[in-house]
Design an enzyme around this catalytic site. Structure first.
Site, mmCIF file in Angstrom:
data_model
loop_
_atom_site.group_PDB
_atom_site.id
_atom_site.type_symbol
_atom_site.label_atom_id
_atom_site.label_comp_id
_atom_site.label_asym_id
_atom_site.label_seq_id
_atom_site.Cartn_x
_atom_site.Cartn_y
_atom_site.Cartn_z
ATOM 1 N N ASN A 203 -6.375 -3.981 -6.448
ATOM 2 C CA ASN A 203 -6.514 -5.268 -6.428
ATOM 3 C C ASN A 203 -6.069 -6.009 -7.747
ATOM 4 O O ASN A 203 -6.744 -5.867 -8.745
ATOM 5 C CB ASN A 203 -7.881 -5.817 -6.028
ATOM 6 C CG ASN A 203 -7.866 -5.593 -4.536
ATOM 7 O OD1 ASN A 203 -7.469 -6.053 -3.648
ATOM 8 N ND2 ASN A 203 -9.083 -4.870 -4.072
ATOM 9 N N PHE B 172 -23.777 -8.211 12.757
ATOM 10 C CA PHE B 172 -24.110 -8.026 10.953
ATOM 11 C C PHE B 172 -23.595 -9.173 10.382
ATOM 12 O O PHE B 172 -23.510 -9.443 9.127
ATOM 13 C CB PHE B 172 -23.477 -6.900 10.522
ATOM 14 C CG PHE B 172 -23.965 -5.695 10.896
ATOM 15 C CD1 PHE B 172 -25.493 -5.451 10.578
ATOM 16 C CD2 PHE B 172 -23.395 -4.550 11.830
ATOM 17 C CE1 PHE B 172 -26.007 -4.212 11.386
ATOM 18 C CE2 PHE B 172 -23.880 -3.497 12.266
ATOM 19 C CZ PHE B 172 -25.088 -3.050 12.039
ATOM 20 N N GLU C 244 -3.146 7.306 7.340
ATOM 21 C CA GLU C 244 -3.619 8.260 6.430
ATOM 22 C C GLU C 244 -5.028 8.909 6.819
ATOM 23 O O GLU C 244 -5.686 8.228 7.738
ATOM 24 C CB GLU C 244 -4.078 7.759 4.879
ATOM 25 C CG GLU C 244 -5.005 6.555 5.058
ATOM 26 C CD GLU C 244 -4.885 6.037 3.532
ATOM 27 O OE1 GLU C 244 -4.032 5.880 2.883
ATOM 28 O OE2 GLU C 244 -6.094 5.098 3.213
ATOM 29 N N ASN D 212 -15.513 -3.675 7.056
ATOM 30 C CA ASN D 212 -14.621 -3.438 5.970
ATOM 31 C C ASN D 212 -14.743 -4.460 4.753
ATOM 32 O O ASN D 212 -13.956 -4.405 3.853
ATOM 33 C CB ASN D 212 -13.318 -2.986 6.270
ATOM 34 C CG ASN D 212 -13.126 -1.833 7.493
ATOM 35 O OD1 ASN D 212 -13.345 -0.744 6.981
ATOM 36 N ND2 ASN D 212 -12.583 -1.918 8.321
ATOM 37 N N GLU E 105 -6.574 1.488 -3.054
ATOM 38 C CA GLU E 105 -5.987 0.627 -3.326
ATOM 39 C C GLU E 105 -6.096 -0.207 -4.675
ATOM 40 O O GLU E 105 -7.275 0.313 -5.277
ATOM 41 C CB GLU E 105 -5.886 -0.663 -2.259
ATOM 42 C CG GLU E 105 -7.144 -1.195 -2.327
ATOM 43 C CD GLU E 105 -7.325 -2.406 -1.310
ATOM 44 O OE1 GLU E 105 -6.275 -2.590 -0.421
ATOM 45 O OE2 GLU E 105 -8.167 -2.902 -0.824
ATOM 46 N N GLU F 201 -9.518 0.884 -6.537
ATOM 47 C CA GLU F 201 -10.574 1.278 -5.712
ATOM 48 C C GLU F 201 -10.431 2.723 -4.931
ATOM 49 O O GLU F 201 -9.318 3.029 -4.795
ATOM 50 C CB GLU F 201 -10.563 0.151 -4.437
ATOM 51 C CG GLU F 201 -10.943 -1.277 -4.787
ATOM 52 C CD GLU F 201 -11.080 -2.188 -3.642
ATOM 53 O OE1 GLU F 201 -11.345 -1.664 -2.362
ATOM 54 O OE2 GLU F 201 -11.163 -3.304 -3.838
ATOM 55 N N LYS G 107 0.632 -1.258 0.133
ATOM 56 C CA LYS G 107 -0.058 -0.084 0.058
ATOM 57 C C LYS G 107 0.735 1.311 -0.201
ATOM 58 O O LYS G 107 0.516 2.357 -0.519
ATOM 59 C CB LYS G 107 -0.851 0.012 1.375
ATOM 60 C CG LYS G 107 -2.178 -0.902 1.047
ATOM 61 C CD LYS G 107 -2.892 -0.845 2.246
ATOM 62 C CE LYS G 107 -4.435 -1.500 1.778
ATOM 63 N NZ LYS G 107 -4.030 -2.922 1.672
#
Length: 688
Positions: free
Chosen positions: A311, A369, A221, A256, A309, A296, A137
């Site tokens: 993928n 969830f 960040e 996430n 990022e 993304e 990253k």
């Protein structure tokens, strides 16, 4: 067919040139739905396939679909699907010419390196340098900056320790996101709103990153509050050509990880879509990318977008892009790997209609969830009879959902000429999806797609916690829906009673037919008990609930797992999940399973004399909220454990950030009892 083919774009989706030679045999170093997805395209292209599998996956669907299969080790992924030495040996033995791998970036990088050392074997994916650059990253963010791609403000280097993390966070300004450099799938990520949370986040993120990726490097960040998560599908070849295949809206997430995706996004205008697509292509060209990949972005309320990022693999949500463009992305990846140039120009890429994807998981949506569930699929029926439905799955009736692998059951995709049509078909498909034997998240998925905010496109990555601040509780029935459920349950009960009185064939002793046409029942739903009167008229029932009469009509095929019922002209698809002799029954209605008890009026009056079953005493029991593997037991028989009563009481108030234990399953961190170590140390000092 499991494909939602778009007839107006057969040029892209179904045409294969047999004169365009690619590979004779391809090994698929994966499992589940993505392995099945690759095999389908290989069959279309005339390519023989080799499946690898662990010993517990010997009867898996992808193994049965492939032309050949080889066991590469025991159940744990590190000893089977990620066992590079074993996979390389299978490649040599089967003489596969190419390999498809769709797991983590780190594994793809290592595998690509191994293949480069094997003469004549091609990796279906980007080159090693692109995987390495985009897999880190920190490096990917620097490359994105150099390629003039919008990036999130933050620290571009590696954070050394917690003190430096606090200093950087203060310079950037709270809130900040602490992320694993080699991370993905939501792992190794923490949001910090102050110095204390930054220190805690640094410690937990580095531990999780080291455990999941073997790399504990972190970056920090700026955290963009309340953003949308929108990604752009790119496709590039080895000749310098690159395309952007429009965007996917992926904002509905939990922990996430994406839950519902759609293409296109309701939020983007043509100018923003083009700008995002051009920046995605610029990044792909900057790293000489050659395959299908996903860039993304986070997008704020003002449509400012920032690189998140890239993928370097085929994403789970790729089917929605295939539906609106007509492209077979697996076929394009194979062509690119063989060295062919792209067949299309940017102007050829359409947005044709709308597609929605729901990730169907073996998870309990009422726990955070969705916490994983395990078990055998005792009954399984995909809703393929619903028009314009595609189901990508790697399981079948009788399959086991185990602790070793991701609990995904399938990807359910619906397509329509517009968003409303696609969502309506998704609603119908979810109602017609039969899954028994494990907990599943159908109820959550259905509630999301019919929620007014989602229907209006008012969504962000905080959608679930904002809409369900106290957790997901299932569908809340309106008064009309409650009456519909009670009427349906009562009609179903009477229909079953009538069926039980029927005889097959001709009995020797004449049986007098029952002339009964009305029933008085008592139905318990939740905390309420409702008197219900039912009368039969042909194949229909007239049901009186709350002083109102409802007409219930159906074919009453009680042997079918699905029952189509019409209530005062409104069609509903229900499922009866279970029933017993005491009148208790579970019915799936509007996606949620409701427990009812249906008794005759006399039985209901007598039931008050029946002793109630005592609730289980769990005061001395510790239960994990989800399945996992116990990797260590820190006590032995005879050890003295002090202040146990305090542990059992105070453990209820420990925030989730303290519950990270040492156990894990593939793709999922297991929240378990590891936090007791912290509690024991604290209580020992405090109470002694």
């Amino acid at each position: 067919s499991r494909w939602c083919l778009i007839t107006s774009h057969k040029l892209y989706s179904s045409v294969y040139d047999p004169n365009e030679k690619t590979f004779e045999k391809l090994l698929i170093a994966n499992r589940g739905e993505i392995a099945c997805r690759v095999i389908k395209t290989c069959k279309k292209m005339g390519i023989k396939t080799v499946a690898i599998h662990s010993d517990v996956d010997a009867n898996a669907v992808h193994v049965k679909m492939a032309d050949e299969s080889v066991c590469v080790g025991p159940a744990p992924t590190s000893k089977s699907y990620l066992n590079m030495d074993a996979i390389m040996e299978v490649i040599r033995k089967t003489r596969a010419q190419a390999v498809s791998l769709n797991v983590s970036i780190c594994c793809s990088f290592l595998f690509s390196l191994s293949l480069q050392a094997s003469e004549g074997v091609t990796f279906i994916g980007p080159d090693t340098h692109a995987i390495q650059a985009m897999g880190d990253k920190i490096e990917s963010k620097l490359l994105a900056k150099n390629a003039k791609v919008n990036t999130i403000p933050g620290f571009d280097g590696v954070v050394k320790d917690a003190d430096e993390a606090v200093r950087i966070a203060r310079e950037i300004g709270y809130p900040v996101m602490i992320k694993a450099s080699a991370g993905g799938g939501g792992k190794g990520m923490r949001i910090a709103w102050d110095d204390e949370e930054t220190r805690e986040g640094f410690r937990f993120s580095s531990q999780e990153a080291a455990s999941s990726f073997g790399d504990d490097r972190l970056l920090i960040e700026k955290f963009i509050d309340n953003p949308r998560h929108i990604e752009v599908q790119v496709l590039a070849d080895k000749h310098g050509n690159a395309l952007w295949l429009n965007e996917r809206e992926c904002s509905i997430q939990r922990r996430n990880q994406k839950v519902v995706e759609e293409a296109p996004s309701t939020f983007l205008d043509p100018e923003t879509r083009r700008a995002m697509g051009e920046q995605a292509v610029a990044l792909a060209k900057a790293v000489k990318y050659s395959s299908a990949g996903t860039v993304e972005f986070l997008v704020d309320s003002s449509k400012n977008f920032y690189f998140l990022e890239m993928n370097t693999r085929l994403q789970v949500e790729h089917p929605v892009t295939e539906c609106i463009t007509g492209l077979d992305l697996v076929q394009e990846m194979i062509r690119v790997a063989k060295g062919y140039p792209l067949r299309h120009k940017q102007a050829d890429i359409p947005i044709n209609g709308w597609a929605v994807e729901c990730r169907v998981y073996a998870e309990d949506p009422y726990k955070s969830f969705g916490l994983p569930s395990i078990g055998k699929l005792s009954q399984y029926q995909e809703p393929l009879h619903v028009p314009s439905v595609r189901v990508d799955s790697g399981i079948q009736q009788g399959s086991d959902i185990s602790i070793y692998y991701d609990p995904m059951i399938s990807k359910l995709i619906t397509y329509g000429s517009n968003r409303a049509e696609a969502l309506k078909r998704m609603e119908e498909a979810l109602d017609n999806y039969v899954i028994r034997g494990v907990a599943h998240n159908i109820s959550l998925l259905r509630e999301v797609i019919v929620h007014p905010r989602f229907v209006q496109g008012d969504i962000s990555t905080k959608f679930l916690p904002e809409v369900y601040p106290d957790g997901f509780k299932g569908h809340k029935l309106t008064d009309l829906e409650r009456r519909e459920l009670l009427a349906t349950a009562a009609s179903l009960y009477v229909a079953e009673q009538l069926r039980s009185q029927q005889f097959l064939g001709t009995p020797r002793i004449p049986i007098a037919k029952s002339k009964r046409s009305s029933w008085e029942l008592s139905v318990r739903l939740g905390d309420g008990i409702y008197p219900v009167a039912v009368s039969k008229h042909g194949s229909s029932f007239s049901v009186e609930v709350d002083g109102m009469k409802l007409n219930v009509t159906s074919e009453w095929n009680l042997a079918s797992p699905l029952l189509s019922v019409t209530i005062d002209g409104t069609q509903r698809t229900i499922q009866r999940i279970s029933r017993n002799a005491s009148g208790e029954t579970s019915i799936q209605f509007l996606g949620t399973v409701y427990k009812l008890q249906i008794l005759t009026k006399v039985a209901a009056e007598l039931s008050k004399y029946m002793p109630e079953k005592a609730a289980e005493d769990t005061s001395s029991i510790l239960r994990s909220p989800m399945p996992g593997t116990v990797v260590a037991v820190s006590v032995k028989p005879g050890d003295m454990v002090r202040n146990v009563i305090y542990i059992s009481v105070f453990s209820l108030y420990i925030p989730q950030k303290f519950l990270l234990a040492a156990t894990e399953t593939t793709g999922h961190t297991v929240w378990c009892g590891g936090f007791f170590v912290v509690l024991v140390l604290f209580l020992f000092v405090f109470l002694n």
